[in-house]
Design a protein around this motif. Structure first.
Motif, PDB file in Angstrom:
ATOM      1  N   TRP A 164       0.677  -1.144  -0.017  1.00  0.00           N
ATOM      2  CA  TRP A 164      -0.097   0.150   0.117  1.00  0.00           C
ATOM      3  C   TRP A 164       0.723   1.329  -0.098  1.00  0.00           C
ATOM      4  CZ3 TRP A 164       0.984   3.191   4.058  1.00  0.00           C
ATOM      5  CH2 TRP A 164       1.904   2.640   4.924  1.00  0.00           C
ATOM      6  N   ARG A 165       1.985   1.113   0.177  1.00  0.00           N
ATOM      7  CA  ARG A 165       3.162   2.377   0.247  1.00  0.00           C
ATOM      8  C   ARG A 165       3.266   3.245  -0.701  1.00  0.00           C
ATOM      9  NH1 ARG A 165       7.663   2.596   2.458  1.00  0.00           N
ATOM     10  NH2 ARG A 165       7.129   4.271   3.883  1.00  0.00           N
ATOM     11  N   TYR A 166       3.087   2.824  -2.051  1.00  0.00           N
ATOM     12  CA  TYR A 166       3.155   3.575  -3.012  1.00  0.00           C
ATOM     13  C   TYR A 166       2.137   3.372  -3.950  1.00  0.00           C
ATOM     14  CZ  TYR A 166       4.691  -0.831  -4.725  1.00  0.00           C
ATOM     15  OH  TYR A 166       4.724  -2.104  -5.339  1.00  0.00           O
ATOM     16  N   GLY A 167       1.963   4.485  -4.990  1.00  0.00           N
ATOM     17  CA  GLY A 167       1.017   4.647  -6.131  1.00  0.00           C
ATOM     18  C   GLY A 167       1.256   3.273  -7.116  1.00  0.00           C
ATOM     19  N   TYR A 168       0.242   3.505  -8.097  1.00  0.00           N
ATOM     20  CA  TYR A 168       0.193   2.334  -9.009  1.00  0.00           C
ATOM     21  C   TYR A 168       1.588   2.386 -10.070  1.00  0.00           C
ATOM     22  CZ  TYR A 168      -4.758   1.954  -8.636  1.00  0.00           C
ATOM     23  OH  TYR A 168      -5.932   1.583  -8.285  1.00  0.00           O
ATOM     24  N   PHE A 169       2.033   1.256 -10.137  1.00  0.00           N
ATOM     25  CA  PHE A 169       3.176   1.265 -11.209  1.00  0.00           C
ATOM     26  C   PHE A 169       2.684   1.574 -12.672  1.00  0.00           C
ATOM     27  CE2 PHE A 169       6.034  -1.736 -13.842  1.00  0.00           C
ATOM     28  CZ  PHE A 169       7.059  -0.943 -13.854  1.00  0.00           C
ATOM     29  N   GLY A 170       3.719   1.981 -13.396  1.00  0.00           N
ATOM     30  CA  GLY A 170       3.111   2.363 -14.628  1.00  0.00           C
ATOM     31  C   GLY A 170       2.431   1.216 -15.817  1.00  0.00           C
ATOM     32  N   ASP A 171       3.022   0.057 -15.633  1.00  0.00           N
ATOM     33  CA  ASP A 171       2.263  -1.170 -16.086  1.00  0.00           C
ATOM     34  C   ASP A 171       0.927  -1.327 -15.535  1.00  0.00           C
ATOM     35  OD1 ASP A 171       4.229  -1.341 -17.952  1.00  0.00           O
ATOM     36  OD2 ASP A 171       5.034  -3.142 -17.238  1.00  0.00           O
ATOM     37  N   GLU A 172       0.694  -1.447 -14.090  1.00  0.00           N
ATOM     38  CA  GLU A 172      -0.521  -1.523 -13.475  1.00  0.00           C
ATOM     39  C   GLU A 172      -1.615  -0.679 -14.011  1.00  0.00           C
ATOM     40  OE1 GLU A 172       0.363  -3.108  -8.806  1.00  0.00           O
ATOM     41  OE2 GLU A 172       0.754  -1.051  -9.303  1.00  0.00           O
ATOM     42  N   LEU A 173      -1.030   0.758 -14.101  1.00  0.00           N
ATOM     43  CA  LEU A 173      -2.071   1.434 -14.858  1.00  0.00           C
ATOM     44  C   LEU A 173      -2.489   0.997 -16.187  1.00  0.00           C
ATOM     45  CD1 LEU A 173      -0.276   4.845 -13.815  1.00  0.00           C
ATOM     46  CD2 LEU A 173      -2.609   4.368 -13.138  1.00  0.00           C
ATOM     47  N   TYR A 174      -1.506   0.681 -17.030  1.00  0.00           N
ATOM     48  CA  TYR A 174      -2.075   0.177 -18.297  1.00  0.00           C
ATOM     49  C   TYR A 174      -2.863  -1.101 -18.315  1.00  0.00           C
ATOM     50  CZ  TYR A 174      -1.518  -2.555 -22.651  1.00  0.00           C
ATOM     51  OH  TYR A 174      -1.875  -3.334 -23.730  1.00  0.00           O
ATOM     52  N   PHE A 175      -2.693  -2.071 -16.997  1.00  0.00           N
ATOM     53  CA  PHE A 175      -3.614  -3.115 -16.957  1.00  0.00           C
ATOM     54  C   PHE A 175      -4.920  -2.798 -16.653  1.00  0.00           C
ATOM     55  CE2 PHE A 175       0.377  -5.419 -15.431  1.00  0.00           C
ATOM     56  CZ  PHE A 175       0.684  -5.799 -16.844  1.00  0.00           C
ATOM     57  N   LEU A 176      -5.118  -1.724 -15.866  1.00  0.00           N
ATOM     58  CA  LEU A 176      -6.392  -1.166 -15.599  1.00  0.00           C
ATOM     59  C   LEU A 176      -7.111  -0.513 -16.630  1.00  0.00           C
ATOM     60  CD1 LEU A 176      -5.683   1.000 -12.263  1.00  0.00           C
ATOM     61  CD2 LEU A 176      -7.523  -0.634 -12.407  1.00  0.00           C
ATOM     62  N   SER A 177      -6.362   0.106 -17.437  1.00  0.00           N
ATOM     63  CA  SER A 177      -7.076   0.671 -18.718  1.00  0.00           C
ATOM     64  C   SER A 177      -7.180  -0.449 -19.712  1.00  0.00           C
ATOM     65  CB  SER A 177      -6.025   1.536 -19.639  1.00  0.00           C
ATOM     66  OG  SER A 177      -5.683   2.760 -18.972  1.00  0.00           O
ATOM     67  N   ALA A 178      -6.587  -1.503 -19.576  1.00  0.00           N
ATOM     68  CA  ALA A 178      -6.885  -2.678 -20.504  1.00  0.00           C
ATOM     69  C   ALA A 178      -7.945  -3.426 -19.894  1.00  0.00           C
ATOM     70  CB  ALA A 178      -5.561  -3.542 -20.606  1.00  0.00           C
ATOM     71  N   GLY A 179      -8.129  -3.397 -18.650  1.00  0.00           N
ATOM     72  CA  GLY A 179      -9.282  -4.232 -18.226  1.00  0.00           C
ATOM     73  C   GLY A 179     -10.590  -3.444 -18.135  1.00  0.00           C
TER      74      GLY A 179
END
Length: 506
Positions: free
Chosen positions: A38-53
């Motif tokens: 929980w100690r940091y925000g989304y990694f760049g690839d995680e943001l991409y996975f969110l968009s893809a999802g």
């Protein structure tokens, strides 16, 4: 999948599965990862996975559908909660600990050997360093360890039903990342040469292979319908590996470093030597040569070093079992091995986990932190900076302005946080984001986030910098200071311009 029966049925060595110590190691691994996830925000690839999802499909330009599906599912369960979002990664890493202990058990290792093998996985820098965020590099190694366990268990029991589960596990792995095909190519050749050749004559092996093949049909259909972008991605990854990942020459040093300095790298090298050359491990020799084949194939294809990390579990298991079978002198037997694991963990955890402060000190001096942390801080500030520039536009122009970013990370960030700041939909020609759609034809000007809008100027006449991405914390993330351009003078339709803007290289 028979884990319970495995824990209750002693192997030929007469030792049952070390359920408690392995379970404690897995639980401790999960607890450490959950305490830091929980100690940091989304990694760049995680943001991409969110968009893809948000745009679920049977395939994507750079991967099969499982990671975007997991991202969609976890964000649906707890919208915007990175702790919940990363639970699959944490659970996969903990499962890898258990599967590695089970591999050692199936190889005939005693309880100490099983515990040592599991502990090596639990303190591995590569796995701990990525186990607190959702990525293919987190899920994939655990699936490889599962496949190796099923294969080794079949060798002990000759239960052909395990071969069907092998097919199912391979099907899941293929739909996370196609890399497991490399394992089976290397394993197939090794089995032909070193045995057990009777495995290849088992009908259920080929039925399991059919399950895996059928599972790939949807994503292959998507790839074929979209011009096989995965092949182009392979070339791009090879180019990036040469440029920023030390290339072929740095593959082995980086792989061994990822195993963890100390017990990790020693265990990998020892386990490989044991599986290749020890008479006691002759029946598992094909696994040693599979590891060699996997490494060779990834080096030849210029892949990233961590692609081969899925072989760590079986190598640590082989090392632990062989070490436990040695008959050392009396004085050596009294030397405990736990201090070696403890020292390895103390060395690995501080640089592999996000345990450092995430802000600057009051006097403006930057706090040391793992390198990846610089990338995950400041995404809301990116959206705020773009929103400031967007809302400064005259209302009539703002209504005809779209958002485009040079990189898919920035696009993912605006897709995630843009609505909070009243921003319209974002588009990007970068990698898989290009496939998520093009700007509307009503948009005749662009707010472009990126270093250079030269490619856009093929279809526009003017570009000027109107702002820069700011970061209130002062953290130097990958977008800080990036210019925000206003691009105007639209000369051709987006339907005509968009295909020529696609860019796979970052």
């Amino acid at each position: 999948m028979e884990a319970a029966s495995a824990a209750e049925t002693p192997t030929a060595s007469g030792t049952a599965f070390a359920r408690l110590p392995v379970a404690l190691l897995a639980a401790a691994t999960a607890a450490v990862l959950l305490a830091t996830a929980w100690r940091y925000g989304y990694f760049g690839d995680e943001l991409y996975f969110l968009s893809a999802g948000k745009r679920l499909a049977w395939g994507y330009a750079d991967q099969p559908p499982v990671l975007p599906f997991l991202a969609m599912l976890m964000d649906w369960l707890a919208p915007g909660n990175v702790f919940v979002f990363r639970l699959p990664a944490v659970l996969a890493t903990a499962a890898g600990v258990v599967f590695t202990g089970l591999i050692a058990y199936e190889m005939g290792g005693d309880r100490r050997a099983q515990t040592r093998a599991a502990a090596a996985y639990a303190i591995c820098g590569q796995f701990i360093g990525s186990g607190h965020y959702l990525a293919t590099s987190t899920i994939d190694p655990a699936l490889w360890a599962l496949i190796a366990w099923l294969l080794v268990r079949w060798m002990r029991t000759r239960d052909d039903n395990l071969l069907l589960w092998l097919g199912v596990a391979t099907a899941v792995a293929l739909n996370v990342k196609l890399l497991v095909a490399t394992f089976w190519v290397a394993a197939g050749v090794a089995i032909l040469i070193f045995g057990p050749r009777d495995l290849l004559r088992r009908p259920k092996l080929w039925l399991g292979a059919g399950i895996a093949a059928v599972s790939l049909v949807p994503t292959l259909w998507w790839q074929a319908s979209n011009g096989w972008p995965q092949l182009e991605m392979g070339d791009v990854i090879a180019h990036e590996t040469t440029g920023g990942w030390s290339g072929r020459a740095g593959f082995l040093p980086a792989l061994l470093t990822g195993a963890g300095l100390g017990i990790g790298v020693v265990g990998v090298l020892y386990g490989l030597g044991v599986l290749l050359f020890s008479a006691k491990s002759r029946e598992y020799r094909f696994l040693g040569w599979t590891a060699v084949g996997v490494i060779a194939l990834f080096i030849l294809s210029n892949g990233r070093y961590y692609y081969a990390a899925g072989m760590f579990g079986v190598l640590w298991a082989g090392a632990a079992v062989h070490f436990g079978q040695l008959k050392p002198s009396l004085w050596f037997r009294w030397i405990p091995t736990w201090p070696v694991f403890l020292l390895s963990a103390l060395y690995t955890l501080p640089y592999a986990l996000p345990v450092w402060p995430a802000t600057w000190l009051a006097e403006g001096r930057e706090v040391p932190r793992p390198a990846y942390a610089l990338e995950e801080i400041g995404w809301p500030d990116l959206a705020r900076s773009v929103a400031d520039a967007y809302h400064r536009l005259p209302p009539e122009q703002r209504a005809r302005t779209t958002l485009v970013t040079a990189g898919y990370w920035q696009a993912g960030a605006l897709d995630r946080y843009g609505a909070d700041y009243g921003l319209p939909a974002v588009y990007s020609p970068s990698r898989g984001f290009w496939y998520f759609g093009r700007p509307p034809e009503t948009a005749d000007s662009v707010l472009f986030v990126g270093p250079d809008p030269a490619r856009l100027l093929r279809s526009f006449t003017e570009a000027r910098i109107v702002s820069h991405v700011d970061n209130e914390l002062g953290v130097r993330n990958v977008s800080r200071g990036m210019p925000i351009w206003l691009v105007t003078g639209h000369t051709e339709s987006w339907a005509t311009a968009w295909p020529g803007l696609r860019e796979f290289r970052v």
